[in-house]
Motif scaffolding. Structure first.
Motif, PDB file in Angstrom:
ATOM      1  N   MET A  40     -33.778  76.288   2.755  1.00 51.30           N
ATOM      2  CA  MET A  40     -33.123  74.982   2.811  1.00 51.30           C
ATOM      3  C   MET A  40     -34.088  73.800   2.732  1.00 51.30           C
ATOM      4  SD  MET A  40     -30.059  75.998   5.344  1.00 51.30           S
ATOM      5  CE  MET A  40     -29.151  77.500   4.969  1.00 51.30           C
ATOM      6  N   PRO A  41     -35.270  73.852   3.360  1.00 45.72           N
ATOM      7  CA  PRO A  41     -36.204  72.733   3.176  1.00 45.72           C
ATOM      8  C   PRO A  41     -36.629  72.554   1.708  1.00 45.72           C
ATOM      9  CG  PRO A  41     -36.826  74.010   5.101  1.00 45.72           C
ATOM     10  CD  PRO A  41     -35.734  74.779   4.399  1.00 45.72           C
ATOM     11  N   ALA A  42     -36.736  73.640   0.968  1.00 48.22           N
ATOM     12  CA  ALA A  42     -37.097  73.532  -0.455  1.00 48.22           C
ATOM     13  C   ALA A  42     -36.011  72.790  -1.222  1.00 48.22           C
ATOM     14  CB  ALA A  42     -37.320  74.929  -1.042  1.00 48.22           C
ATOM     15  N   ALA A  46     -36.547  68.997  -2.917  1.00 52.20           N
ATOM     16  CA  ALA A  46     -36.329  68.825  -4.361  1.00 52.20           C
ATOM     17  C   ALA A  46     -35.281  67.749  -4.633  1.00 52.20           C
ATOM     18  CB  ALA A  46     -35.916  70.152  -4.990  1.00 52.20           C
ATOM     19  N   TYR A  47     -34.167  67.791  -3.901  1.00 49.77           N
ATOM     20  CA  TYR A  47     -33.147  66.762  -4.112  1.00 49.77           C
ATOM     21  C   TYR A  47     -33.700  65.365  -3.821  1.00 49.77           C
ATOM     22  CZ  TYR A  47     -28.758  69.189  -5.176  1.00 49.77           C
ATOM     23  OH  TYR A  47     -27.744  69.891  -5.799  1.00 49.77           O
ATOM     24  N   LEU A  48     -34.461  65.228  -2.746  1.00 42.59           N
ATOM     25  CA  LEU A  48     -35.000  63.909  -2.406  1.00 42.59           C
ATOM     26  C   LEU A  48     -36.029  63.445  -3.438  1.00 42.59           C
ATOM     27  CD1 LEU A  48     -35.298  64.163   1.487  1.00 42.59           C
ATOM     28  CD2 LEU A  48     -33.526  63.020   0.128  1.00 42.59           C
ATOM     29  N   LEU A  49     -36.821  64.375  -3.972  1.00 41.79           N
ATOM     30  CA  LEU A  49     -37.799  64.012  -5.003  1.00 41.79           C
ATOM     31  C   LEU A  49     -37.134  63.489  -6.271  1.00 41.79           C
ATOM     32  CD1 LEU A  49     -40.539  66.788  -4.761  1.00 41.79           C
ATOM     33  CD2 LEU A  49     -40.861  64.325  -4.527  1.00 41.79           C
ATOM     34  N   VAL A  50     -35.928  63.950  -6.536  1.00 45.04           N
ATOM     35  CA  VAL A  50     -35.205  63.496  -7.726  1.00 45.04           C
ATOM     36  C   VAL A  50     -34.400  62.231  -7.431  1.00 45.04           C
ATOM     37  CG1 VAL A  50     -33.335  64.074  -9.329  1.00 45.04           C
ATOM     38  CG2 VAL A  50     -35.071  65.776  -8.780  1.00 45.04           C
ATOM     39  N   THR A  51     -33.625  62.251  -6.360  1.00 44.12           N
ATOM     40  CA  THR A  51     -32.651  61.188  -6.133  1.00 44.12           C
ATOM     41  C   THR A  51     -33.246  59.865  -5.677  1.00 44.12           C
ATOM     42  OG1 THR A  51     -32.198  61.991  -3.894  1.00 44.12           O
ATOM     43  CG2 THR A  51     -30.764  62.797  -5.678  1.00 44.12           C
ATOM     44  N   VAL A  52     -34.259  59.900  -4.830  1.00 47.34           N
ATOM     45  CA  VAL A  52     -34.802  58.640  -4.309  1.00 47.34           C
ATOM     46  C   VAL A  52     -35.419  57.793  -5.433  1.00 47.34           C
ATOM     47  CG1 VAL A  52     -36.508  57.606  -2.756  1.00 47.34           C
ATOM     48  CG2 VAL A  52     -35.032  59.461  -1.943  1.00 47.34           C
ATOM     49  N   PRO A  53     -36.307  58.339  -6.267  1.00 43.72           N
ATOM     50  CA  PRO A  53     -36.828  57.504  -7.361  1.00 43.72           C
ATOM     51  C   PRO A  53     -35.729  57.019  -8.317  1.00 43.72           C
ATOM     52  CG  PRO A  53     -38.187  59.445  -7.105  1.00 43.72           C
ATOM     53  CD  PRO A  53     -36.990  59.631  -6.229  1.00 43.72           C
ATOM     54  N   ARG A 103     -39.613  78.805  -3.847  1.00 45.19           N
ATOM     55  CA  ARG A 103     -40.075  78.187  -5.099  1.00 45.19           C
ATOM     56  C   ARG A 103     -38.947  78.130  -6.129  1.00 45.19           C
ATOM     57  NH1 ARG A 103     -43.733  80.615  -9.648  1.00 45.19           N
ATOM     58  NH2 ARG A 103     -44.065  78.747 -10.860  1.00 45.19           N
ATOM     59  N   ARG A 104     -38.202  79.228  -6.266  1.00 44.24           N
ATOM     60  CA  ARG A 104     -37.090  79.234  -7.227  1.00 44.24           C
ATOM     61  C   ARG A 104     -36.019  78.231  -6.829  1.00 44.24           C
ATOM     62  NH1 ARG A 104     -36.730  85.629  -8.531  1.00 44.24           N
ATOM     63  NH2 ARG A 104     -38.402  85.628 -10.058  1.00 44.24           N
ATOM     64  N   VAL A 105     -35.723  78.154  -5.559  1.00 42.33           N
ATOM     65  CA  VAL A 105     -34.729  77.187  -5.093  1.00 42.33           C
ATOM     66  C   VAL A 105     -35.227  75.766  -5.355  1.00 42.33           C
ATOM     67  CG1 VAL A 105     -33.590  76.240  -3.027  1.00 42.33           C
ATOM     68  CG2 VAL A 105     -33.647  78.714  -3.415  1.00 42.33           C
ATOM     69  N   PHE A 106     -36.506  75.507  -5.097  1.00 41.73           N
ATOM     70  CA  PHE A 106     -37.077  74.178  -5.313  1.00 41.73           C
ATOM     71  C   PHE A 106     -36.989  73.771  -6.784  1.00 41.73           C
ATOM     72  CE2 PHE A 106     -40.628  71.369  -6.326  1.00 41.73           C
ATOM     73  CZ  PHE A 106     -40.430  70.349  -5.415  1.00 41.73           C
ATOM     74  N   HIS A 134     -26.934  56.056   3.836  1.00 40.81           N
ATOM     75  CA  HIS A 134     -26.399  56.985   2.838  1.00 40.81           C
ATOM     76  C   HIS A 134     -27.411  58.071   2.497  1.00 40.81           C
ATOM     77  CE1 HIS A 134     -22.786  54.509   1.218  1.00 40.81           C
ATOM     78  NE2 HIS A 134     -22.884  54.444   2.526  1.00 40.81           N
ATOM     79  N   LEU A 135     -28.689  57.732   2.487  1.00 39.42           N
ATOM     80  CA  LEU A 135     -29.714  58.742   2.228  1.00 39.42           C
ATOM     81  C   LEU A 135     -29.754  59.762   3.362  1.00 39.42           C
ATOM     82  CD1 LEU A 135     -31.946  59.636   0.282  1.00 39.42           C
ATOM     83  CD2 LEU A 135     -33.542  58.228   1.619  1.00 39.42           C
ATOM     84  N   GLY A 136     -29.636  59.317   4.586  1.00 40.48           N
ATOM     85  CA  GLY A 136     -29.596  60.233   5.729  1.00 40.48           C
ATOM     86  C   GLY A 136     -28.373  61.130   5.699  1.00 40.48           C
ATOM     87  N   LEU A 137     -27.226  60.563   5.367  1.00 37.93           N
ATOM     88  CA  LEU A 137     -26.002  61.363   5.262  1.00 37.93           C
ATOM     89  C   LEU A 137     -26.106  62.377   4.120  1.00 37.93           C
ATOM     90  CD1 LEU A 137     -23.346  58.564   5.852  1.00 37.93           C
ATOM     91  CD2 LEU A 137     -23.944  60.435   7.411  1.00 37.93           C
ATOM     92  N   PHE A 138     -26.740  61.979   3.029  1.00 35.29           N
ATOM     93  CA  PHE A 138     -26.960  62.877   1.907  1.00 35.29           C
ATOM     94  C   PHE A 138     -27.847  64.045   2.332  1.00 35.29           C
ATOM     95  CE2 PHE A 138     -29.796  63.537  -1.949  1.00 35.29           C
ATOM     96  CZ  PHE A 138     -28.957  64.459  -2.552  1.00 35.29           C
ATOM     97  N   ALA A 139     -28.944  63.752   3.033  1.00 31.92           N
ATOM     98  CA  ALA A 139     -29.856  64.814   3.484  1.00 31.92           C
ATOM     99  C   ALA A 139     -29.137  65.785   4.428  1.00 31.92           C
ATOM    100  CB  ALA A 139     -31.076  64.201   4.166  1.00 31.92           C
ATOM    101  N   ALA A 140     -28.374  65.257   5.368  1.00 34.54           N
ATOM    102  CA  ALA A 140     -27.625  66.128   6.289  1.00 34.54           C
ATOM    103  C   ALA A 140     -26.589  66.958   5.531  1.00 34.54           C
ATOM    104  CB  ALA A 140     -26.950  65.282   7.367  1.00 34.54           C
ATOM    105  N   SER A 141     -25.974  66.371   4.526  1.00 32.72           N
ATOM    106  CA  SER A 141     -24.970  67.082   3.729  1.00 32.72           C
ATOM    107  C   SER A 141     -25.602  68.218   2.939  1.00 32.72           C
ATOM    108  CB  SER A 141     -24.262  66.116   2.777  1.00 32.72           C
ATOM    109  OG  SER A 141     -23.542  65.143   3.501  1.00 32.72           O
TER     110      SER A 141
END
Length: 189
Positions: A40-42, A46-53, A103-106, A134-141
């Motif tokens: 799950m951390p992977a 990965a989602y945060l690396l894509v969505t935040v920028p 790694r595959r999940v990431f 919204h970013l915090g809610l996204f991460a928890a989701s």
């Protein structure tokens, strides 16, 4: 978009079967929920690396460079196709060793088109006052949905030894279908 509408949109998108969710369910079925939590951390990173920028400055960039969005979709389709082939070919002994890795999940999540949708359309722009909430809610989701998919996989395989070949082959077929759909979307764009 209000917070409640944002949550429903995020949950609807994240709960939709896709390549990352397929890997999490397969991990739950083969390794169990407790061992799948390590993936799950992977997914979150990965989602945060894509969505935040994308939320901060991506919309303007992609408006100027429309071929980049198509290239990302084609790369995602290629990666999902590779995963499908690997899952189809995996031997039973290798499945026991852990066919689903962090790694595959990431990488799968990094190339998942859901990240583009979330970063470009669902998350507020980075300067918006509601962005941190919204970013915090996204991460928890992300974490909650990952638990649902991995838990669902674990329930499917409760009381059985290993992951039956049927689960791996079904996951491979689903990923192949997604790869074709992604490639088609990239070509049409």
């Amino acid at each position: 978009m209000g917070t409640l509408a944002f949550l429903f949109a995020i949950w609807g998108l994240l709960l939709t079967p896709g390549p990352t969710n397929t890997l999490l369910a397969l991990s739950g079925a083969s390794a169990g929920l407790a061992r799948s939590v390590r993936l799950m951390p992977a997914e979150l990173c990965a989602y945060l690396l894509v969505t935040v920028p994308l939320a901060v400055f991506g919309a303007e960039f992609l408006a100027r460079e429309p071929l980049v969005a198509s290239a990302v979709k084609l790369a995602a389709a290629g990666w999902v196709a590779v995963l499908a082939v690997k899952l189809w070919r995996i031997r039973a002994e290798a499945a026991e060793e852990g066919a689903v890795t962090a790694r595959r999940v990431f990488v799968t999540t990094l190339l998942n088109p859901k990240g583009l949708i979330i970063g470009l359309t669902l998350l507020p722009r980075g300067a918006a006052p509601e962005f941190p909430l919204h970013l915090g809610l996204f991460a928890a989701s992300i974490l909650g949905v990952a638990l649902i998919w991995a838990g669902g996989g674990a329930v499917l395989n409760r009381g059985k030894a290993g992951t039956p070949i049927l689960y791996r082959r079904a996951a491979a077929l689903w990923l192949a279908f997604l790869a074709v759909a992604l490639a088609g979307a990239a070509i049409r764009a």
